[in-house]
Design a protein around this motif. Structure first.
Motif, PDB file in Angstrom:
ATOM      1  N   ARG A  97       0.827  -1.212   0.000  1.00 32.94           N
ATOM      2  CA  ARG A  97       0.000   0.000   0.000  1.00 32.94           C
ATOM      3  C   ARG A  97       0.861   1.261   0.000  1.00 32.94           C
ATOM      4  O   ARG A  97       1.770   1.405   0.818  1.00 32.94           O
ATOM      5  N   ALA A  98       0.549   2.167  -0.924  1.00 33.26           N
ATOM      6  CA  ALA A  98       1.197   3.487  -0.939  1.00 33.26           C
ATOM      7  C   ALA A  98       0.106   4.516  -0.723  1.00 33.26           C
ATOM      8  O   ALA A  98      -1.007   4.357  -1.223  1.00 33.26           O
ATOM      9  N   GLN A  99       0.421   5.559   0.040  1.00 31.99           N
ATOM     10  CA  GLN A  99      -0.630   6.536   0.322  1.00 31.99           C
ATOM     11  C   GLN A  99      -0.151   7.956   0.057  1.00 31.99           C
ATOM     12  O   GLN A  99       1.046   8.251   0.143  1.00 31.99           O
ATOM     13  N   MET A 100      -1.116   8.814  -0.271  1.00 38.19           N
ATOM     14  CA  MET A 100      -0.787  10.196  -0.632  1.00 38.19           C
ATOM     15  C   MET A 100      -1.832  11.148  -0.061  1.00 38.19           C
ATOM     16  O   MET A 100      -2.898  10.729   0.384  1.00 38.19           O
ATOM     17  N   GLN A 153       3.537   0.265   2.867  1.00 39.54           N
ATOM     18  CA  GLN A 153       3.350  -0.769   3.887  1.00 39.54           C
ATOM     19  C   GLN A 153       2.510  -1.915   3.373  1.00 39.54           C
ATOM     20  O   GLN A 153       1.647  -1.709   2.516  1.00 39.54           O
ATOM     21  N   LEU A 154       2.726  -3.080   3.961  1.00 39.35           N
ATOM     22  CA  LEU A 154       1.765  -4.154   3.743  1.00 39.35           C
ATOM     23  C   LEU A 154       0.530  -3.765   4.536  1.00 39.35           C
ATOM     24  O   LEU A 154       0.640  -3.252   5.644  1.00 39.35           O
ATOM     25  N   ALA A 155      -0.655  -3.980   3.980  1.00 34.33           N
ATOM     26  CA  ALA A 155      -1.875  -3.576   4.678  1.00 34.33           C
ATOM     27  C   ALA A 155      -3.024  -4.418   4.161  1.00 34.33           C
ATOM     28  O   ALA A 155      -2.937  -4.999   3.077  1.00 34.33           O
ATOM     29  N   ASP A 156      -4.112  -4.458   4.951  1.00 32.80           N
ATOM     30  CA  ASP A 156      -5.253  -5.267   4.524  1.00 32.80           C
ATOM     31  C   ASP A 156      -6.137  -4.517   3.539  1.00 32.80           C
ATOM     32  O   ASP A 156      -6.826  -5.119   2.731  1.00 32.80           O
ATOM     33  N   ALA A 157      -6.148  -3.190   3.653  1.00 33.24           N
ATOM     34  CA  ALA A 157      -7.066  -2.434   2.794  1.00 33.24           C
ATOM     35  C   ALA A 157      -6.343  -1.223   2.224  1.00 33.24           C
ATOM     36  O   ALA A 157      -5.385  -0.732   2.824  1.00 33.24           O
ATOM     37  N   ASN A 158      -6.823  -0.754   1.099  1.00 30.19           N
ATOM     38  CA  ASN A 158      -6.157   0.424   0.523  1.00 30.19           C
ATOM     39  C   ASN A 158      -6.801   1.712   1.050  1.00 30.19           C
ATOM     40  O   ASN A 158      -7.234   2.570   0.292  1.00 30.19           O
ATOM     41  N   ILE A 159      -6.853   1.790   2.377  1.00 29.54           N
ATOM     42  CA  ILE A 159      -7.367   2.994   3.050  1.00 29.54           C
ATOM     43  C   ILE A 159      -6.163   3.668   3.700  1.00 29.54           C
ATOM     44  O   ILE A 159      -5.378   3.004   4.384  1.00 29.54           O
ATOM     45  N   ARG A 178      -7.443  16.154   0.585  1.00 30.62           N
ATOM     46  CA  ARG A 178      -7.908  14.775   0.403  1.00 30.62           C
ATOM     47  C   ARG A 178      -6.737  13.817   0.591  1.00 30.62           C
ATOM     48  O   ARG A 178      -5.572  14.225   0.468  1.00 30.62           O
ATOM     49  N   THR A 179      -7.062  12.575   0.886  1.00 25.66           N
ATOM     50  CA  THR A 179      -6.034  11.525   1.021  1.00 25.66           C
ATOM     51  C   THR A 179      -6.496  10.325   0.204  1.00 25.66           C
ATOM     52  O   THR A 179      -7.683  10.150  -0.030  1.00 25.66           O
ATOM     53  N   TRP A 180      -5.546   9.485  -0.233  1.00 27.33           N
ATOM     54  CA  TRP A 180      -5.912   8.256  -0.945  1.00 27.33           C
ATOM     55  C   TRP A 180      -4.773   7.246  -0.838  1.00 27.33           C
ATOM     56  O   TRP A 180      -3.658   7.588  -0.437  1.00 27.33           O
ATOM     57  N   ALA A 181      -5.101   6.023  -1.199  1.00 28.87           N
ATOM     58  CA  ALA A 181      -4.091   4.949  -1.173  1.00 28.87           C
ATOM     59  C   ALA A 181      -4.380   3.980  -2.302  1.00 28.87           C
ATOM     60  O   ALA A 181      -5.511   3.894  -2.786  1.00 28.87           O
TER      61      ALA A 181
END
Ligand SMILES: Cc1cc2nc3c(=O)[nH]c(=O)nc-3n(C[C@H](O)[C@H](O)[C@H](O)COP(=O)(O)OP(=O)(O)OC[C@H]3O[C@@H](n4cnc5c(N)ncnc54)[C@H](O)[C@@H]3O)c2cc1C
Length: 426
Positions: A252-255, A321-327, A354-357
């Motif tokens: 997961r990548a987030q911005m 990160q490894l994650a369960d959801a793209n939140i 705003r944020t997203w992943a």
């Protein structure tokens, strides 16, 4: 039996179960000379280049084109030239850079390509020493990178903090609007006859005795002589439908972004901090699975990249990160924002809008997988170009098309040979 093996077994069985239960006689049948699974940048580039060779190509996408990583990434590119002896990374990046230019300036697509240059900020003495060593190495190899003082960096990017110790400068750095660029490749592919079918999820696959494939979507069965897997972070489930273990791990990548503001940032921006950490401890980088900014819940380093878009939003990203959801993880976004404020103090005035992943397709070895899968005939893959998948996939798609057309593998793709990573699922 390990949990991993159990999962593989269940998914392989699921494919067999779906094949048994599908109401095949009620479904439409379509023939395709080449069929590509995945409508991200990797799939559309491969489609475009195969069609340029004259193949009749069908591309299936589960949702809309560019609905995953290829539509929501930062669109940043960090080219540093071909080098004296071009290697796979420099070939993929520089080749893609040329393609973006051709599409935008020669073929008339507008996806906001801009060769602005890119700056990676240096914040500590240790980072500075690391950059001096790195610069020497890069220069010896013929790459185009400079070390700037803070004053020199501020003179081309005035909002940079005076607290910095300097910057690595990539004069060839560039950016694009990623969704628009993906659609540009798709449109150019369609003009060469590619059939693009969105809302077509591949739910089962069958390898036939004559070495062709049946590809099942909920309402249609496709029959193809050549199958290309370009399913980004979902290559593993696709592989399992054919009894193959393709080691692509979704990370997961987030911005986050600010509201639109008048132009204040001219370059693609990044920070050296994470590069130094990964250099110091390669096990973080090459370990399995590739948790780059964290090990479990423990932060290893801060990663930072971003730019101001054509519309004026400032978009910044960081954690992987490894994650369960793209939140997005809110606390990680805060760490990333504070880091961005250290580098560009004016960001303190601008709240998060705003944020997203989304998922990046990593392999445990960090080596991409591009080429012919040896365990089956007429089966190809383009995957695992992780955090630099947008700046490298256009050229990766061309090299894969060259490989399919000429049969012989382009020499430069040896290190991405699927034989190195794809195994039979057991
Ligand atoms: C937040 C973020 C920031 C990033 N920033 C950058 C950057 O600045 N620069 C850079 O170079 N790279 C960046 N990347 C990485 C880059 O976006 C990816 O490496 C690249 O887009 C991967 O392209 P792809 O086509 O392989 O995969 P994707 O874009 O994920 O496309 C795969 C497609 O396959 C489809 N699919 C999956 N399963 C099926 C099925 N069963 N049937 C049909 N279709 C299916 C999916 O719906 C998807 O559309 C970033 C990624 C993220 C998430």
């Amino acid at each position: 039996m390990s949990k991993h093996k159990q999962t593989l077994g269940i998914e392989v069985e699921e494919n067999a179960h779906r094949l048994e239960t599908l109401q095949i006689h009620n479904m439409t049948h379509i023939d395709a000379e080449v069929l590509i699974i995945g409508g991200g940048i990797a799939g559309v580039s491969t489609a475009y280049h195969l069609a340029s060779y004259g193949y009749e190509v069908t591309l299936l996408e589960r949702g809309n084109l560019a609905s995953q990583a290829s539509g929501v990434n930062a669109g940043t590119m960090w080219p540093s030239g071909w080098g004296i002896v071009p290697d796979l990374p420099s070939t993929l990046t520089m080749g893609s850079l040329e393609m973006f230019k051709t599409l935008q300036f020669d073929l008339g697509y507008n996806f906001e390509f801009r060769q602005s240059g890119a700056l990676k900020v240096i914040q500590t003495e240790e980072e500075y020493e690391f950059c001096r060593t790195l610069l020497l190495e890069l220069k010896t190899k013929g790459y185009c990178v400079e070390l700037l003082t803070t004053r020199e960096a501020q003179s081309i990017e005035p909002e940079l903090s005076s607290e910095l110790l300097g910057c690595m400068y990539y004069p060839l750095g560039a950016s694009v609007h990623p969704a628009k660029a993906t659609y540009a490749f798709a449109s150019a592919a369609q003009q060469r006859g590619v059939r693009i079918l969105t809302n077509h999820e591949v739910i089962a696959l069958e390898y036939l005795s004559d070495k062709t494939y049946r590809v099942y979507t909920p309402l249609t069965i496709f029959h193809t002589g050549m199958l290309v897997i370009a399913a980004g972070s979902w290559c593993r489930p696709i592989g399992l439908m054919l009894g193959l273990d393709i080691p692509v791990i979704p990370v997961r990548a987030q911005m986050w972004s600010t509201e639109r503001v008048p132009i204040r940032l001219f370059h693609v921006i990044g920070a050296v901090e994470s590069a130094l950490e990964w250099y110091k401890d390669p096990s973080n980088r090459y370990g399995t699975p590739p948790e780059l900014t964290h090990k479990g819940k423990v932060r290893l380093t801060r990663h930072l990249y971003g730019r101001q878009t054509h519309d004026g939003e400032i978009i910044i990203g960081g954690d992987r990160q490894l994650a369960d959801a793209n939140i997005p993880d809110r606390s990680g976004i805060e760490v990333n924002r504070n880091h961005a404020i250290e580098v560009l103090p004016f960001l303190e005035e601008l709240p998060i809008k705003r944020t997203w992943a989304a998922w990046m397709p990593f392999t445990p070895s960090l080596e991409p997988i591009i080429g012919k899968i040896p365990q089956r005939d007429n089966l190809y893959i383009i995957a695992g170009i992780y955090t630099v998948g947008f700046e490298r996939s256009p050229m990766a798609g061309k090299l894969l098309a060259d490989h399919i057309h000429n049969i012989e593998r382009p020499h430069i793709l040896s290190e991405a040979d699927p034989a190195r990573q794809v195994r039979a699922a057991s």
